[in-house]
Design an enzyme around this catalytic site. Sequence first.
Site, PDB file in Angstrom:
ATOM      1  N   GLY A 176      -1.812  -2.065   5.598  1.00  0.00           N
ATOM      2  CA  GLY A 176      -1.491  -3.318   6.300  1.00  0.00           C
ATOM      3  C   GLY A 176      -0.042  -3.743   6.135  1.00  0.00           C
ATOM      4  CG  HIS A 177       3.146  -5.254   3.149  1.00  0.00           C
ATOM      5  ND1 HIS A 177       4.271  -4.690   2.604  1.00  0.00           N
ATOM      6  CD2 HIS A 177       3.426  -6.568   3.303  1.00  0.00           C
ATOM      7  CE1 HIS A 177       5.198  -5.624   2.422  1.00  0.00           C
ATOM      8  NE2 HIS A 177       4.710  -6.778   2.836  1.00  0.00           N
ATOM      9  CG  PHE A 178       4.787  -4.081   7.297  1.00  0.00           C
ATOM     10  CD1 PHE A 178       4.188  -5.299   7.600  1.00  0.00           C
ATOM     11  CD2 PHE A 178       5.888  -4.080   6.436  1.00  0.00           C
ATOM     12  CE1 PHE A 178       4.692  -6.488   7.083  1.00  0.00           C
ATOM     13  CE2 PHE A 178       6.371  -5.268   5.918  1.00  0.00           C
ATOM     14  CZ  PHE A 178       5.775  -6.473   6.236  1.00  0.00           C
ATOM     15  CB  ILE A 215      -1.572  -2.744  -0.535  1.00  0.00           C
ATOM     16  CG1 ILE A 215      -2.480  -3.673  -1.338  1.00  0.00           C
ATOM     17  CG2 ILE A 215      -0.201  -3.393  -0.320  1.00  0.00           C
ATOM     18  CD1 ILE A 215      -2.003  -3.943  -2.752  1.00  0.00           C
TER      19      ILE A 215
END
Lengths: 157, 97
Positions: A37-39, A34
Amino acid sequence: MDLDYFKLIDRIVDLNLDERTIMVEAQVPEKHTIFEGHFPGFPIMPGVLLTEAMAQSSGWLLLGVLKFKRMPFLAIVKEAKMRGFVSPGELLTIEAKVEHEGSGFAVTKCKGRIGKQLKCSAEITFGLAPFPDPSLRVHMDALAEKIGFPLQALAHD
Amino acid sequence: MSSTFDQIANIIAETCDIPRDTIKPESHAIDDLGIDSLDFLDIAFAIDKAFGIKMPLEKWTQEVNDGKATTEQYFVLKNLADRIDELVAAKNAGTGA
């Protein structure tokens, strides 16, 4: 915090059924896809997961209040506020309080902190339903034991 | 002090974003105003708080499902206002709501 299985609460620190409050801990993992991608370059807990963590904290509180006779299901999230970033590796402490217990529903207010810093808050409404499947009750019992749910607290009325 | 109906109508208007002037005492919350069960949870919370009661929604629903009551008895707003007045009176009489 087991993000893959959506089990966000690690430990119940305190459950007070007279005051209808709970305090729990949720250890944010150091690494997870997670955060890739975030972030990229700035990993933070998504607000929806902080909201879910507040909902699960409230859920454990309501299970205690209801003595595991009904399951709380998330229905309404109001005033969800992400007040600061929560980073990988941080220990999130969440407090929840029953604001109102209605007929077939309950409303809680929750606050999540890192240390003393308030990071998130929300008012959450749950529908309260009989366990729809016996296996869910068995699962919740096992999970309760794992996170240190004080089952003796259910003994008194 | 506004009537029970006015208080309910104001709560519904605010909670469900329904124009206040379209909410009448004869309005059926579900059939006329299109309020669904989720919105009704929100309304019930606001009504419980405003009147200091606990509306027995589950009991009412059960009575409707069992054919012992009609939805009109509980969800036409003038009737809902009467039910709320009864619950408030029961609470004030100390008999529980």
